[in-house]
Design a protein around this motif. Structure first.
Motif, PDB file in Angstrom:
ATOM      1  N   ASP A  38       0.797  -1.084  -0.460  1.00  0.00           N
ATOM      2  CA  ASP A  38       0.370   0.065   0.288  1.00  0.00           C
ATOM      3  C   ASP A  38       0.546   1.402   0.626  1.00  0.00           C
ATOM      4  OD1 ASP A  38       1.226  -0.541   2.504  1.00  0.00           O
ATOM      5  OD2 ASP A  38      -1.071   0.447   3.313  1.00  0.00           O
ATOM      6  N   GLN A  39       1.843   0.773   0.352  1.00  0.00           N
ATOM      7  CA  GLN A  39       3.418   2.480   0.579  1.00  0.00           C
ATOM      8  C   GLN A  39       3.814   2.572  -1.000  1.00  0.00           C
ATOM      9  OE1 GLN A  39       5.721   2.654   4.042  1.00  0.00           O
ATOM     10  NE2 GLN A  39       3.870   1.399   5.111  1.00  0.00           N
ATOM     11  N   LEU A  62      -4.265  -4.067  -4.395  1.00  0.00           N
ATOM     12  CA  LEU A  62      -5.537  -4.353  -3.403  1.00  0.00           C
ATOM     13  C   LEU A  62      -6.512  -3.773  -3.254  1.00  0.00           C
ATOM     14  CD1 LEU A  62      -1.996  -2.934  -4.036  1.00  0.00           C
ATOM     15  CD2 LEU A  62      -2.530  -1.946  -1.223  1.00  0.00           C
ATOM     16  N   SER A  64     -10.277  -3.095  -0.721  1.00  0.00           N
ATOM     17  CA  SER A  64     -10.489  -2.510   0.588  1.00  0.00           C
ATOM     18  C   SER A  64     -12.205  -2.338   0.652  1.00  0.00           C
ATOM     19  CB  SER A  64      -9.903  -1.097   0.789  1.00  0.00           C
ATOM     20  OG  SER A  64     -10.385  -0.157   1.883  1.00  0.00           O
ATOM     21  N   TRP A  71      -6.901  -1.692   3.488  1.00  0.00           N
ATOM     22  CA  TRP A  71      -6.485  -2.676   2.206  1.00  0.00           C
ATOM     23  C   TRP A  71      -4.897  -3.405   2.193  1.00  0.00           C
ATOM     24  CZ3 TRP A  71      -7.779  -0.059  -2.014  1.00  0.00           C
ATOM     25  CH2 TRP A  71      -8.343   1.508  -1.584  1.00  0.00           C
ATOM     26  N   GLN A  73      -3.731  -7.088   0.504  1.00  0.00           N
ATOM     27  CA  GLN A  73      -3.431  -7.672  -1.543  1.00  0.00           C
ATOM     28  C   GLN A  73      -3.453  -8.661  -1.782  1.00  0.00           C
ATOM     29  OE1 GLN A  73       1.198  -7.569  -1.570  1.00  0.00           O
ATOM     30  NE2 GLN A  73       0.744  -7.837  -4.171  1.00  0.00           N
ATOM     31  N   VAL A 319      -3.766   8.015  -5.126  1.00  0.00           N
ATOM     32  CA  VAL A 319      -3.090   6.702  -5.324  1.00  0.00           C
ATOM     33  C   VAL A 319      -1.936   7.208  -5.938  1.00  0.00           C
ATOM     34  CG1 VAL A 319      -4.047   4.569  -4.982  1.00  0.00           C
ATOM     35  CG2 VAL A 319      -4.034   5.969  -7.133  1.00  0.00           C
ATOM     36  N   GLY A 323       2.220   5.410  -3.245  1.00  0.00           N
ATOM     37  CA  GLY A 323       1.235   4.114  -2.294  1.00  0.00           C
ATOM     38  C   GLY A 323      -0.201   5.498  -2.420  1.00  0.00           C
ATOM     39  N   VAL A 324      -1.458   4.467  -1.569  1.00  0.00           N
ATOM     40  CA  VAL A 324      -2.280   4.811  -1.352  1.00  0.00           C
ATOM     41  C   VAL A 324      -2.657   6.073  -0.108  1.00  0.00           C
ATOM     42  CG1 VAL A 324      -2.934   2.961   0.177  1.00  0.00           C
ATOM     43  CG2 VAL A 324      -5.113   3.989  -1.001  1.00  0.00           C
TER      44      VAL A 324
END
Length: 331
Positions: A38-39, A62, A64, A71, A73, A319, A323-324
């Protein structure tokens, strides 16, 4: 990794089907499950019902189920850069990416299968389906592939859309049911017959266009290189209005804000808001989940935002190459 180099060059560098059906190549490798996925570089957001999906580098997908608060994966059978996703309802969806990758899911993104992969081919950059059976994927250097059997098989497409070999960066369904593609050197193509034929439109901008979103009955808002953005209430009519973004940061993602306006995401932490009259100013956001506003705005020396979506409760999710990020906003 920054979107600037080399991913930006690969992703967004500034109708009749042939009888050939291109088969998937066997040399794929699954994405590794990464603790900090997520990064990592993520370039596209999509919805599958109430679920959110973020996709990007190394085959990362990912999901959610709590409005982007957490999140997870999921397993993916390829490990190359993924660029765009499209869902027809809650369960059935597709993802495209580099190496002419096309993935499909029938369970809302929990599991994915390869429908096309060929490492000798150019990247695919966007995908849509016109109905249950007919779909179109577009990409770099005029690459276009079509399906007439629900995505099971894909064939090369040659039409006015592909004739000049320009990068086809993004497409959307307008609210009148027609479709608009934007791309390199101001390319704009419009279809009123669900992609069977395309009409090339006069463009208000002669350099790369990266993003497009529907507006009104038959209009659109488009964004491109160096902060250039335009809007038209009727794309076929061609009366495009230049928008004053106040920035030279390229616009990579545009989405509606749920109240008649739009979000515009781009390079160097550029996150703009256009109200219903298309007056644009920097988005008024604040941190949530303990994140620092400075980190959101300036991570990695000026984080590049690639896409943005509005969530419930005055929340945004973006994003990019950091990441997010989930943040609150004020209208």
């Amino acid at each position: 990794m920054s979107l600037n180099q080399p991913i930006l060059l690969a992703l967004w560098a500034s109708a009749a089907m042939t009888p050939l059906t291109v088969a998937a190549a066997p040399d794929t490798a699954p994405a590794e499950i990464a603790r900090k996925a997520d990064q990592s570089l993520l370039v596209d957001l999509s919805r599958a019902g109430d679920r959110l999906l973020a996709i990007g580098s190394r085959g990362h997908i990912l999901v959610s189920d709590d409005q982007a608060e957490t999140w997870q994966q999921v397993a993916v059978p390829v490990n190359n850069l993924l660029t765009a996703a499209y869902f027809a309802g809650d369960q059935r969806g597709w993802v495209v990416g580099h190496d002419a990758t096309i993935l499909a899911t029938e369970d809302g993104g929990d599991t994915w299968v390869v429908r096309h992969f060929d490492a000798s081919m150019e990247p695919l950059l966007d995908i849509t389906f016109f109905d249950d059976q007919r779909g179109l994927a577009i990409g770099a250097f005029g690459l276009a592939m079509a399906t007439t059997d629900g995505g099971a098989n894909w064939s090369m497409l040659e039409s006015d859309l592909t004739a000049e070999g320009m990068h086809l960066n993004a497409m959307t369904r307008l609210n009148d049911g027609s479709y608009l593609v934007v791309g390199e050197v101001g390319l704009m193509a419009h279809s009123t017959d669900q992609g069977q034929t395309w009409t090339m439109l006069d463009s208000p901008y002669e350099s790369s266009l990266f993003s497009v979103a529907p507006m009104g009955d038959g209009g659109a808002i488009i964004g491109g290189l160096r902060g250039n953005a335009f809007a038209a209430s009727d794309v076929a009519g061609g009366a495009w209005r230049e928008l004053q973004t106040g920035t030279v940061q390229s616009v990579f993602g545009i989405s509606d804000d749920g109240a008649g306006g739009f979000w515009m995401a781009g390079l160097n932490g550029s996150l703009l808001h256009a109200d219903a009259e298309l007056n644009i100013k920097p988005a008024d956001t604040r941190a949530v989940n303990g994140l620092d506003d400075t980190l959101i705005a300036t991570a990695i020396g000026g984080v590049a935002y690639a896409d943005v979506l509005t969530l419930e409760g005055d929340l945004l999710v973006v994003v990019g190459d950091a990441g997010v990020r989930r943040m609150a906003f004020s209208r």
